[in-house]
Design a protein around this motif. Structure first.
Motif, PDB file in Angstrom:
ATOM      1  N   GLU A  74      38.403  47.799 -16.701  1.00  0.00           N
ATOM      2  CA  GLU A  74      37.767  46.778 -16.026  1.00  0.00           C
ATOM      3  C   GLU A  74      37.312  46.948 -14.748  1.00  0.00           C
ATOM      4  O   GLU A  74      37.515  47.921 -14.212  1.00  0.00           O
ATOM      5  N   GLN A  75      36.204  46.772 -14.051  1.00  0.00           N
ATOM      6  CA  GLN A  75      34.985  46.440 -13.119  1.00  0.00           C
ATOM      7  C   GLN A  75      35.040  45.997 -12.222  1.00  0.00           C
ATOM      8  O   GLN A  75      34.491  44.358 -12.596  1.00  0.00           O
ATOM      9  N   VAL A  76      35.765  45.245 -10.852  1.00  0.00           N
ATOM     10  CA  VAL A  76      35.522  43.692 -10.665  1.00  0.00           C
ATOM     11  C   VAL A  76      34.942  43.847 -10.083  1.00  0.00           C
ATOM     12  O   VAL A  76      33.901  44.959  -8.868  1.00  0.00           O
ATOM     13  N   LEU A  77      33.565  42.730  -9.887  1.00  0.00           N
ATOM     14  CA  LEU A  77      32.150  42.783  -8.731  1.00  0.00           C
ATOM     15  C   LEU A  77      33.519  41.657  -7.620  1.00  0.00           C
ATOM     16  O   LEU A  77      33.538  40.672  -7.900  1.00  0.00           O
ATOM     17  N   ILE A  79      32.338  44.088 -16.908  1.00  0.00           N
ATOM     18  CA  ILE A  79      32.564  43.638 -15.592  1.00  0.00           C
ATOM     19  C   ILE A  79      32.858  42.309 -15.513  1.00  0.00           C
ATOM     20  O   ILE A  79      32.882  41.239 -16.103  1.00  0.00           O
ATOM     21  N   VAL A  89      24.618  45.554 -12.078  1.00  0.00           N
ATOM     22  CA  VAL A  89      25.555  46.117 -12.383  1.00  0.00           C
ATOM     23  C   VAL A  89      26.149  46.833 -14.255  1.00  0.00           C
ATOM     24  O   VAL A  89      26.966  47.044 -14.406  1.00  0.00           O
TER      25      VAL A  89
END
Lengths: 397, 397, 397
Positions: free
Chosen positions: C89-92, C64, C112
């Motif tokens: 990848e995950q974008v916050l 994240i 998250v």
């Protein structure tokens, strides 16, 4: 015997043949066995992950998420569920507040689904529109699949519509099952699904509706409480009544928060908008009447403000069973004295339940993954057993 | 023999050695065998996916997409293609309307490419700029690779520039090949690439240019039709003429839509901006002359409005071969009475061709994947055969 | 013996047991051996990738990233590092300028992180806030892990805070090590970390602070130079002094750029905001005093403008060792005559150092990957050896 294997054996006893290639719109579309299957697979996937077993059922593939309303936790839950199963999440950012046009949806649905195994949609803003959009979308995918446009027919997971919020309420319920030590201990427990004051207006009805539509299936006495004017959709009331009759429990609607909280084992106090006003708002949006919307919103806020006593205070909590009911919330909550001056819950109450609240949320990724798993895997019992027996690890080193 | 194996054997007969490590800018950069190779690999990848064979040629790696213009379907096609081959998509969101500065591009190109296997760029807004940006970008990557900055030299896939739209037109062509039952049946067929009225202005020229630059290679008689003032780039006209001469077909330019539609086997009516106006607009943007742009846009809309009769109506369709020409569009179309009052095509015509239109679009992910595949795989014939023979599945369970 | 194997053997000689499951906040939290381990693993991962060895240590899992300030290169470096190790990848996207509220952070952190193996945070805007936010975030994850909410405890990688920028400075240092042919050649070399004029204001202090906190550990004489009023945090000055004493080198602070550049082997001229002004700005933001902020910014720009002679001109470069000091920059630089009228560095100087500058940046993905690797892998020596010996390829075909 590992827990995952035990769960796989339980799954074997259920009638679940219709779940393969099916969608998940509303919990009341599903049989008791099908609901049980989701819980069972969710627990099994969690157990496999805890034991560092790989749960990839896909080598590649996409999970498309469409959020027509803002979202952080549901988005991350969906992304996590996809990743757990080997799918890459791709977000379709519509940035459109306009209400769905069938033709456009049909095209979009096909254009983004060429390699989509799952579609997760959140569309909860407008009464009579959210579910319709999801249905139109997935019907278009079905059409595309049958006409040779799509190689596969993606599965729809309802990430919240105007009627139900199944990934939330299933996670809530799975949490309750674990907190009470098993589904067999729920019979006769009292659940208070109540309205609560919030300084905002217009929160979706899908959580209270989802809760009364699901929790009444487990032999629990469910009381829905709200001020006059905050009625939920009558169709869902009917479903809750039918469920209650079938599971041998009581379903009540009242305008007294105290009555609902009295001796409750579980309380779920949260704000929502009045159904009639939401219907009115939908029509105003359809007409593009911005002034009308502004007037309505002002009216709603004023109406809300008359019910500031509908709050989950320490006082109210004392009414519950031994003063210790399990407090539920889908988060984020409007916390009095923390995130707002007057809100849904006292800071001290919220704070005392922090651990169970976060645990409640932690089931959502697994519930979503279970929904995908049951729709995509032909022989879920064998697959769970295979994953459990495999030496493929999630964290390889 | 599986279809994928058959296609691999066909691939073996082609001269394709120069495709390894090469980029894909314009279709006319490529030999007939190279174009054939893309179609062959696209069909093979689709066949493998249909048979649930894994087509991962990467265990990890990134596909970077850069959209300097809005995009839904091309973005999803690129993401799908990357995922199909085992690459994760990462979007570089420039949110910059400014025209490329060489120096900045050089730096950005290296900074985002440390682990990039593919770069997909859409930059179609400004005549004389889109291709230049792509070239500058990939030259910088080449530089970085040769100077030890990048571990690998990414491949460029043109996702639309000011000159050509190869992933679109190759998908269009592959669709035509399948609709007509094979490339051998195209000889002598008539294609009408025509301008059509749309209430918007400024649509890129890359589709009509791409179509006349590609379709003339297959022995089809191509007529480009548009009102006066909507000429395309003269360089591409020259390419179309040369292609036509080489493949023994006719390439014509006319100002009559009827003439183009007359007895056509394929029609591709779509709006585009006048080339001269687009050149003017580029200059105005470079000067930052907002007022000038507004004036120009108004002029363009007025100019467009003089040609509302250029529309793919039922009447016009009757002119085509047996009234049943294959209708093509890159989507989304401006549909009369559906998405706008007066547009490119009658609702009834569009609706009748929905299936083939969506199928047309469905080839794009595979065409993009094939472009990546041919640039990245050293022995594509052997690789296709290996993938076909492997027991690795895309959907594992 | 492969380079990766050689590096694994070197890793075996280091005391690195405390790195497993640890976070990476500041370089000065780490022992010399731990810093060495990051460099060693970064080089090994790069060597493995160069030789097309798969370096996946995860079959699935999320990384994240949270960027509370804009970022292109750090974001892509983090995404690349995650992908290299098998994480998605995950974008916050917080889109929040407000300063962190402990309670909200606690909730977000858990929500998250249900399937997060790594959290990368950039929060560098406010003195006294960035590090605090990161610490609060990861403490909440630790809490969640210990209370059964999270299945795993993610590792924090500081992608830049108000105090240090470890992924940048470690990449800078690894670059220096390679440019000078090994860490053993650094003893006695002179480093000039100097302020430089830029037409913008308010750039974070984390790079100069990170550089003096790290470079002083390698026996290099480090001079920090800036105009009066541009002092960095006194705590970091103390760390630099202590490091210098321990490694037997000199650490100096001066108000003369010339003095710093004189005979320097390495120069790192870059703009940053005055610490006192940044503290003031933080307070103004906390009060929501927009007018105060505007006044302060104007003052800062005026203050900056008094020091336009602090620029890395050709003249200044002549002062350095043989006029050929290694020029460093974290990029993007404000280049005189290219990206601005007057900036940090002459265009001709910048241009001459383009290759080493891009190489400097190229280490960042590997440094981040090494930080994750050391925190996540129980037996890093064996794992590197296994990856080196394995026949699993990154590019499979």
């Amino acid at each position: 015997m590992s827990k995952a294997l035990e769960l796989a054996r339980h799954l074997e006893t259920l009638h679940i043949n219709n779940m393969y290639k099916d969608d998940f719109f509303w919990t009341w579309d599903k049989t008791d066995d099908e609901i049980d299957a989701i819980f069972t697979v969710a627990d099994a996937l969690r157990d496999l992950r805890e034991h560092n077993k790989s749960t990839r059922i896909f080598d590649s593939g996409l999970g498309i998420s469409i959020f027509r309303d803002n979202s952080t936790r549901t988005r991350f839950s969906f992304a996590s569920a996809c990743n757990l199963l080997g799918l890459e999440e791709q977000v379709l950012d519509e940035k459109v507040s306009q209400i769905a046009h069938g033709e456009t949806v049909r095209e979009t649905a096909n254009m983004v689904s060429f390699m989509a195994d799952v579609i997760g949609i959140r569309d909860d803003m407008f009464i009579g529109e959210g579910h319709k959009y999801q249905k139109t979308f997935i019907d278009a995918c079905e059409y595309g699949y049958r006409h040779g446009i799509l190689e596969q027919r993606p599965t729809l997971v309802n990430l919240q519509c105007d009627v139900d919020h199944p990934t939330q309420c299933m996670a809530d319920m799975l949490h309750v099952i674990h907190e009470f030590g098993g589904v067999e201990n729920l019979k006769g427990k009292k659940v208070a699904m109540t309205w609560a004051y919030s300084p905002s207006y217009g929160k979706p009805l899908s959580v209270p509706q989802g809760v009364i539509g699901l929790f009444t299936r487990f032999g629990m006495n469910v009381t829905l409480a709200h001020p006059e004017g905050y009625e939920v959709m009558p169709e869902v009331i009917e479903i809750a009544k039918k469920n209650a009759a079938a599971s041998g429990c009581e379903f009540k609607v009242t305008n007294s928060m105290d009555e609902a909280f009295k001796d409750a084992d579980i309380v779920y106090p949260k704000s929502w908008a009045p159904f009639a006003a939401m219907e009115e708002r939908t029509k105003l949006y359809q007409k593009g009447d911005r002034e009308g919307i502004a007037v309505l919103e002002k009216k709603l806020l004023a109406q809300n403000a008359e019910h500031k006593d509908w709050t989950c205070s320490e006082e109210k909590m004392k009414l519950t069973k031994d003063g210790k009911a399990l407090y539920l919330h889908c988060l984020p909550a409007d916390i009095t004295g923390l995130s707002c001056k007057e809100g849904e819950v006292d800071n001290s109450v919220f704070d005392r339940y922090l651990d169970p609240l976060y645990k409640q949320a932690s089931y959502k990724p697994y519930v979503i993954a279970a929904m995908i798993f049951m729709a995509k895997v032909k022989d879920p019992v064998k697959t769970l057993m295979d994953l459990d027996a495999s030496d493929k690890h999630r964290k390889i080193y």
